[in-house]
Design an enzyme around this catalytic site. Structure first.
Site, short mmCIF file in Angstrom:
data_model
loop_
_atom_site.label_atom_id
_atom_site.label_comp_id
_atom_site.label_asym_id
_atom_site.label_seq_id
_atom_site.Cartn_x
_atom_site.Cartn_y
_atom_site.Cartn_z
N ASP A 364 -5.73 12.27 8.44
CA ASP A 364 -5.68 11.09 7.58
C ASP A 364 -7.03 10.38 7.65
OD1 ASP A 364 -4.74 9.11 5.88
OD2 ASP A 364 -2.85 8.87 6.94
N GLU A 557 0.23 -0.09 3.12
CA GLU A 557 0.06 0.24 4.53
C GLU A 557 0.26 -0.99 5.43
OE1 GLU A 557 -2.97 3.11 5.51
OE2 GLU A 557 -3.14 3.72 3.41
#
Length: 782
Positions: A364, A557
């Site tokens: 990521d 997020e």
């Protein structure tokens, strides 16, 4: 100035010219020589013979130093011989060979620098020049949220992609195309004008895997139309705590529902083959445990026994691997204190050896740097753990230098590099990138077309969950006056949520679409009067009906992590003002998760609907409000009464409390259904057998409608604590008024096992209870 001093001056000047080309190290060495000569010169007193000797010595030193400098200058400017160009008939250029054969040949021709380049994934905004692609042999580029060309329109994306790809294909020795990735998580959501589907939580509420596959297929078409071949989707995290800021990216709190949708999404993206012009490489993310972190903290720690981790978080990834997913992205999170990006156990032993994943494993965004406080150690641990391609959007130059040094010093074996690069190359060959690296820029016109928007509209219809209705819905289209209020009624940005145009998303008119208010106006009769007052500050009522649209503002997020899930008080007061006017009030929530603080007021509302984050096609909401579509959505998440109940999940252990405001799987319709004749056979199966479950469902109302038949099974006599009930199958069926249908499910008994610490499910003998629509039946495993 005497003759000796003249010689020294000439020596210094000539050496300085050379030293300007030989670097700092030689400068230090030569400065030491000059210093000694100067001392020698300063002490030059005595006879003429001695001065003559000194002049000879200085001359010899001058010639030696000059020769040395010239040699070093030549050495520093002459490049080592370049690797040879591959022949045109090189096996890797032959499309008739298998991707594996082609990758093996190409790998054998690559330098270490070229291999490390292939392992490097960079954001387009972080390259200083387009030539960086060829200079550093970059294997991949990406657009993070908001990383868009200017203007942000489909044709310009296609143009940009072709320019980047040309640099890789035509300006490098081996001509390896780049792999371009993007977070197309609910449509091609970075691109202005693309159709935006409901976020995953809304798609989970449809309980319709075929619709999920179709939406993914359309997303793939729109992504490919701009050249891009890789989507960082689907997100198949199992969100177990609504406080988590990525809850809306998860299909459900239930592993089986997420697994089912994961399989459908992968099939939709990747279609019948990655080398087709209407498919993209899918990425199952985030492997694994992100949805189970303590207190719902993003990038936090999932603290649970390994058997619970497998049961709750591994199952969707097993499904994605079964569906042939081409890439998987590792999670930021830790499991019991160990960072996933640095865990060889999870990334290699479990993912590759246990699940059999053979595709590309990508990190990521800058997650490698979190593995260790030392960046060198972080790179070493991550690559050793099994990361193939490093998403290092900003630190990519440092990554390449560090990784090369680790290999040259023998701290990472070249075999691990070759393994990673081989997987990357096989993926590119399977995608047909070498034969078709570019995109026809005229195809960009299909992005956001009417047919695609109609599918998104259907997704919105099916995602809406009707939670309360005292009979006010559906609203007659010819009603006299409708009063509309609320901050989310006329805001396309709030409908779409985060990951829309930019990373965090934003309120306002951010892209092309239909707001809920606009949809209401389009749906009612010409005689119906629509009054819109966002704050309901001037309401005089009563009116025939009030529609108040409340909810969240966009986030993504960790910016969406919450300690308090209450609907903001100012929005509750808007609803209160409409209710107080004597107007029958319909409340619509537009949010990425269930919001609390509403229980005490719920009795005052005439109807309550959850619309999730529906995307650009707000007309689907109006279709439900006015009866053009009978609501069929079911909650993919338990709805808590208060934040204090978090985490709250229906598949709890017997010792855990469960008292939600609305249960998992709940959802009303404009019609009614009745369940009859539940049977299970055989009633005494063996472990190797398959059970057959049958139930009849009847539409007892006056409207046609869809019902989601949900099969729950409980292991009554398990030796370890197992869920009170667990979803094993479901089916969405459309029934006409008065129609009865017999629904049949088959389940291998081996699926009913429980995990211990190992990878195998253990099926224990004993009684199991089946529950469908309020009916129960049992069977006993022998």
């Amino acid at each position: 100035m005497n003759e000796l001093e003249n010689l020294l001056l000439i020596l210094i000047l000539s050496s300085t010219i050379v030293l300007s080309s030989t670097g700092a190290v030689m400068s230090i060495v030569m400065n030491g020589v000059f210093f000694l000569l100067t001392l020698f010169s300063a002490s030059s007193k005595g006879s003429e013979e001695k001065n003559r000797i000194r002049k000879i010595v200085v001359g010899v030193i001058f010639l030696f130093v000059t020769a040395l400098c010239v040699y070093l200058w030549l050495y520093s400017t002459i490049k080592p011989p370049s690797p040879p160009l591959p022949p045109k008939e090189a096996p890797y250029r032959n499309p008739n060979l298998t991707p594996e054969e082609r990758a093996a040949d190409l790998l054998s021709r690559m330098t270490l620098e070229e291999k490390i380049g292939q392992m490097t994934l960079v954001d387009r905004q972080s390259i200083s020049s387009i030539s960086d692609i060829s200079t550093y042999y970059l294997g991949g580029l990406l657009s993070g949220g908001g990383s868009c060309p200017d203007p942000n329109v489909p044709w310009n994306w296609a143009r940009m992609y072709n320019e980047f790809q040309k640099q890789a294909v035509e300006k490098t020795r081996l001509g390896i195309p780049i792999l371009y990735g993007i977070d197309a998580v609910h449509g091609h959501n970075n691109v202005y004008g693309a159709v935006i589907f409901p976020h995953n939580v809304g798609m989970g509420a449809t309980w319709n895997p075929e619709l999920v596959e179709e939406c993914a297929r359309i997303t793939a078409i729109e992504v490919r139309a701009t050249g891009i071949r890789w989507t960082f989707s689907p997100c198949i995290d199992v969100a177990r705590d609504d406080r988590w800021g990525r809850t809306y990216e998860s299909f459900s709190e239930d592993p089986y529902l997420v697994k089912t949708m994961a399989i459908s999404a992968v099939r939709g993206y990747q279609g019948a083959g990655l080398n087709r012009n209407d498919t993209v490489l899918a990425t199952a993310k985030h492997y694994m445990g992100s949805g189970g972190t303590e207190n719902g903290r993003d990038q936090g720690d999932c603290k649970a026994p390994l058997r619970i981790v497998r049961e709750q978080h591994l199952e969707p990834f097993a499904g994605a691997v079964e569906a042939g997913v081409g890439s998987i992205m590792a999670s930021y999170c830790s499991i019991n204190g160990q960072k996933m990006h640095g865990s060889k156990f999870f990334l290699t032993d479990v993912l590759r050896r246990e699940l059999g994943f053979q595709g590309l494993l990508v990190s990521d965004w800058e997650a490698i740097g979190q593995v260790d406080s030392s960046y060198r150690e972080a790179v070493k641990k991550s690559i050793e753990a099994g990361i193939d391609m490093a998403m290092v959007p900003q630190s990519w130059r440092q990554f390449q230098v560090v990784l090369k040094d680790l290999v040259n010093r023998g701290e990472i074996p070249i075999s691990r590099i070759d393994e990673a690069v081989y997987r990357i190359l096989v993926t590119k060959f399977r995608m047909g990138l070498f034969e078709n690296p570019y995109v026809d820029e005229s195809l960009a016109s299909i992005v956001g077309n009417a047919k695609h928007r109609e599918v998104a509209r259907q997704a919105v219809r099916e995602s809406i969950v009707l939670l309360k209705n005292n009979g006010i819905l559906p609203i007659p289209k010819n009603v006299s006056t409708i009063y509309v209020a609320g901050p989310n009624a006329n805001d396309i940005g709030k409908q779409c949520g985060g990951w829309t145009i930019t990373w965090q998303g934003s309120s306002g008119n951010i892209t092309i679409g239909t707001t809920i208010l606009e949809a209401i106006k389009r749906t009612v009769s010409p005689q119906t009067r629509i009054i819109f007052d966002e704050d309901a500050s001037e309401i005089s009522g009563p009116y025939d009906v009030g529609i108040v649209v409340v909810g969240e503002t966009p986030y993504a997020e960790f910016y969406g992590d919450r300690e308090n899930l209450d609907l903001p008080e100012e929005q509750l007061k808007i609803i209160d003002r409409v209710v107080a006017s004597g107007t029958p009030t319909v409340v619509i929530m537009v949010a990425g998760r269930p919001l609390t603080g509403i229980e005490s007021r719920l009795s005052q509302w005439s109807a309550f609907l959850m619309a999730w984050l529906p995307g650009t096609e707000g007309q689907g909401v109006a279709d439900v409000l006015f009866g053009d579509y009978n609501p069929s959505g079911k909650l993919p998440r338990s709805w808590p009464r208060s934040t204090a109940q978090e985490p709250i999940n229906y598949d709890r252990r017997p010792s855990e409390a469960y008292d939600p405001l609305f249960e998992f799987g709940y959802g009303l319709s404009y019609t009614t259904f009745e369940y009859i004749n539940l049977t299970v056979s055989p009633i005494s199966p063996k472990v190797e057998d398959t059970i057959t479950i049958q139930v009849s469902v009847k539409n007892t109302g006056s409207r046609s409608g869809s019902e989601v038949v949900q099969v729950y099974i409980s292991d009554v006599e398990s030796s370890l604590p197992t869920p009170v009930k667990k979803l094993y199958r479901f089916q969405k069926v459309m029934l006409e008024p008065g129609e009865t249908r017999n629904i049949v499910f088959t389940i291998p008994v081996s699926e009913l096992g429980l995990y211990t610490e190992g990878p195998e499910r253990i099926v224990e003998k004993g009684v199991f209870l089946v529950t469908i629509g309020g009916l129960t039946a049992s069977f006993t495993v022998n």
